[in-house]
Design a protein around this motif. Sequence first.
Motif, PDB file in Angstrom:
ATOM      1  N   PHE A 146       0.830  -1.371   0.092  1.00  0.00           N
ATOM      2  CA  PHE A 146      -0.252  -0.170  -0.088  1.00  0.00           C
ATOM      3  C   PHE A 146       0.704   1.239  -0.340  1.00  0.00           C
ATOM      4  O   PHE A 146       0.452   2.353  -1.052  1.00  0.00           O
ATOM      5  CB  PHE A 146      -0.428  -0.053   1.151  1.00  0.00           C
ATOM      6  CG  PHE A 146      -2.003   1.390   0.556  1.00  0.00           C
ATOM      7  CD1 PHE A 146      -3.369  -0.069   0.551  1.00  0.00           C
ATOM      8  CD2 PHE A 146      -1.736   2.134   1.448  1.00  0.00           C
ATOM      9  CE1 PHE A 146      -4.551   1.228   0.850  1.00  0.00           C
ATOM     10  CE2 PHE A 146      -2.973   2.847   1.713  1.00  0.00           C
ATOM     11  CZ  PHE A 146      -4.216   2.553   1.563  1.00  0.00           C
ATOM     12  N   GLN A 147       1.859   1.431   1.060  1.00  0.00           N
ATOM     13  CA  GLN A 147       3.248   2.285   0.859  1.00  0.00           C
ATOM     14  C   GLN A 147       3.786   1.745  -0.277  1.00  0.00           C
ATOM     15  O   GLN A 147       3.836   3.824  -1.101  1.00  0.00           O
ATOM     16  CB  GLN A 147       4.004   1.625   2.086  1.00  0.00           C
ATOM     17  CG  GLN A 147       4.842   3.494   1.989  1.00  0.00           C
ATOM     18  CD  GLN A 147       6.264   2.625   3.011  1.00  0.00           C
ATOM     19  OE1 GLN A 147       5.570   1.764   3.073  1.00  0.00           O
ATOM     20  NE2 GLN A 147       7.067   3.469   3.049  1.00  0.00           N
ATOM     21  N   ALA A 148       4.151   1.343  -1.278  1.00  0.00           N
ATOM     22  CA  ALA A 148       4.765   1.854  -2.208  1.00  0.00           C
ATOM     23  C   ALA A 148       3.937   1.768  -3.596  1.00  0.00           C
ATOM     24  O   ALA A 148       4.161   2.969  -4.451  1.00  0.00           O
ATOM     25  CB  ALA A 148       5.235   0.010  -2.940  1.00  0.00           C
ATOM     26  N   PHE A 399       1.129   5.544   5.504  1.00  0.00           N
ATOM     27  CA  PHE A 399      -0.989   6.290   5.562  1.00  0.00           C
ATOM     28  C   PHE A 399      -1.549   5.790   5.400  1.00  0.00           C
ATOM     29  O   PHE A 399      -1.657   5.322   3.700  1.00  0.00           O
ATOM     30  CB  PHE A 399      -0.655   7.458   4.894  1.00  0.00           C
ATOM     31  CG  PHE A 399      -2.281   8.210   5.353  1.00  0.00           C
ATOM     32  CD1 PHE A 399      -2.892   8.654   5.986  1.00  0.00           C
ATOM     33  CD2 PHE A 399      -2.218   8.967   3.984  1.00  0.00           C
ATOM     34  CE1 PHE A 399      -3.615   9.623   5.814  1.00  0.00           C
ATOM     35  CE2 PHE A 399      -3.376   9.511   3.944  1.00  0.00           C
ATOM     36  CZ  PHE A 399      -4.343   9.480   4.635  1.00  0.00           C
ATOM     37  N   ASN A 400      -2.792   5.069   5.982  1.00  0.00           N
ATOM     38  CA  ASN A 400      -4.184   4.162   5.349  1.00  0.00           C
ATOM     39  C   ASN A 400      -5.019   5.524   5.929  1.00  0.00           C
ATOM     40  O   ASN A 400      -4.867   5.884   6.560  1.00  0.00           O
ATOM     41  CB  ASN A 400      -4.084   3.202   5.885  1.00  0.00           C
ATOM     42  CG  ASN A 400      -5.012   1.970   5.364  1.00  0.00           C
ATOM     43  OD1 ASN A 400      -5.905   2.333   4.030  1.00  0.00           O
ATOM     44  ND2 ASN A 400      -5.350   0.761   6.233  1.00  0.00           N
ATOM     45  N   GLU A 419      -5.611   6.248   9.751  1.00  0.00           N
ATOM     46  CA  GLU A 419      -3.901   5.712  10.271  1.00  0.00           C
ATOM     47  C   GLU A 419      -2.724   6.417   9.647  1.00  0.00           C
ATOM     48  O   GLU A 419      -2.173   6.069   8.374  1.00  0.00           O
ATOM     49  CB  GLU A 419      -3.874   4.146  10.407  1.00  0.00           C
ATOM     50  CG  GLU A 419      -5.022   3.788  11.043  1.00  0.00           C
ATOM     51  CD  GLU A 419      -5.882   2.485  10.612  1.00  0.00           C
ATOM     52  OE1 GLU A 419      -6.300   1.798  11.676  1.00  0.00           O
ATOM     53  OE2 GLU A 419      -5.323   1.975   9.568  1.00  0.00           O
ATOM     54  N   VAL A 420      -1.870   6.983   9.959  1.00  0.00           N
ATOM     55  CA  VAL A 420       0.194   7.066  10.359  1.00  0.00           C
ATOM     56  C   VAL A 420       0.985   6.109  10.565  1.00  0.00           C
ATOM     57  O   VAL A 420       0.450   5.857  11.817  1.00  0.00           O
ATOM     58  CB  VAL A 420      -0.600   8.691   9.894  1.00  0.00           C
ATOM     59  CG1 VAL A 420      -0.417   9.008   9.009  1.00  0.00           C
ATOM     60  CG2 VAL A 420       0.635   9.539  11.356  1.00  0.00           C
ATOM     61  N   PHE A 421       1.777   5.228  10.154  1.00  0.00           N
ATOM     62  CA  PHE A 421       2.494   4.735  11.048  1.00  0.00           C
ATOM     63  C   PHE A 421       3.909   4.900  11.008  1.00  0.00           C
ATOM     64  O   PHE A 421       4.463   5.339   9.149  1.00  0.00           O
ATOM     65  CB  PHE A 421       2.020   3.492   9.991  1.00  0.00           C
ATOM     66  CG  PHE A 421       0.738   2.071  10.400  1.00  0.00           C
ATOM     67  CD1 PHE A 421       0.698   1.561  11.787  1.00  0.00           C
ATOM     68  CD2 PHE A 421      -0.179   2.660   9.859  1.00  0.00           C
ATOM     69  CE1 PHE A 421      -0.058   1.377  11.856  1.00  0.00           C
ATOM     70  CE2 PHE A 421      -1.070   2.380  10.174  1.00  0.00           C
ATOM     71  CZ  PHE A 421      -1.196   1.895  10.574  1.00  0.00           C
ATOM     72  N   PHE A 422       4.761   5.931  12.201  1.00  0.00           N
ATOM     73  CA  PHE A 422       6.359   5.806  11.797  1.00  0.00           C
ATOM     74  C   PHE A 422       6.887   4.984  12.522  1.00  0.00           C
ATOM     75  O   PHE A 422       6.480   4.438  13.545  1.00  0.00           O
ATOM     76  CB  PHE A 422       6.036   7.348  12.636  1.00  0.00           C
ATOM     77  CG  PHE A 422       5.348   8.638  11.371  1.00  0.00           C
ATOM     78  CD1 PHE A 422       6.204   9.132  10.790  1.00  0.00           C
ATOM     79  CD2 PHE A 422       4.796   8.948  12.406  1.00  0.00           C
ATOM     80  CE1 PHE A 422       5.032  10.282  10.206  1.00  0.00           C
ATOM     81  CE2 PHE A 422       3.085   9.760  11.474  1.00  0.00           C
ATOM     82  CZ  PHE A 422       4.585  10.369  10.916  1.00  0.00           C
TER      83      PHE A 422
END
Length: 427
Positions: A146-148, A399-400, A419-422
Amino acid sequence: MGRELDQVVDMQVLSGESRMGKILILEDSPEIATVYDNFCRKMNWDFDIASNGKEGMKKILSASKPYALYIVDLVMPELDGPSFIRELKKKDPNAIIVVQSSLYEPDKIIEVMKLGVFDYLVKPVTREAFDRTVTLAFQYNNLREFQAGAEKSNRDVLKEQLDWLTYKESIRKSDETSLSLSTIKSLNTSFSQGSGIGSILSLLDLLKMGHQTTENGALVNNEILNLLYASQDVLRKQLGSLSTILALAGEQAKMETISIGDLVNTLTKRSEAFVPFLDKKDLKIRFSSCKSKGSLKAQLDWVGIVFDELILNAMKYSKKSTFIDVYFGKIDGYFCIAIKNVVTSAQNLVDEENKEVLVTRPFFRLLPPVEEFSELERFGMGLGLTAVDMIVNKHRGIFNIHNVSDHTSAVVEPCVMSEVFFPVASV
């Protein structure tokens, strides 16, 4: 709302169906390789097995597409685990790697984890531990895919569309379904609705119809003139937002280490700036408790922008007299900020065919512009979530945004969860 994010995100992520790719297992022991073969067959996972790092590298080079997951033994002949991982990372920096070894030494584990591996399994590996780790790795791979897609959008789509806007190149495609054409339509919608160009054009039409000519020139209605000046300010702000996001696209994140506790406190305090505006829709913000430890490397002001834009987006499209819920916490090596808001009806946030988040497209309009909070907007014309996606990607995060249902009240209501994932800093 006292649930920890670890639990909340687990429900959201683990309940979804994972798309399984192919596993490459590196194991020099025939007996253990047979065990893993049995584990994978029982779970119906597609897999290859190599007896050492060199054989594994040959399989990688001959494969038609990259493996979704690598399970690597640390001690192998010819090319050992750490050496294999270093070689693999050169070819595929985003490879998802699970290390398995009988070496249970904390210093050794830390050293290996620093190579960028997803998890560490200690032999003998039980089927339950194997299944759980592989399942989580596949789900993590789904998020990375998804990020890609989002990163590809930033590299190709955003550049192409902003270059078109600034007349650096011409986009001429007749395909009605093309992304470029849909972007131009979205841009046209942004310019035509609400304040800014659309408002100025309407006011100029009114001036043209109502002006009176005198010996000293034309008489202009003061009310229309004042509205024209106000729209001029909005238009200047909109054009300024384009400059801002173009500058952001060209910058690299200036990382600093910050503890999760300090970051949560900073963002919680930052939310106070929104309180005076919540009354417009009778909204309230509430936070879950966060006991997560650790730290991350991030550009703090950029993380603040991400938080502001997600709160602002929730405020714009929340159902009146509801709560905006904010969750902080750690999951699978990531620090997550999740924001949930109740909406009047669910919208198609994702292009299911291309697995692309629609609302991160530059100038995309899912719903008409919301003028109530325009003074809070740093990025106008549908660029707010584009900026969020860009900043998160610059941090190698995820980011989703997706639709969920809220079952916590008597009536099940449609909600949007962003939702953001760091990535959490290695110890």
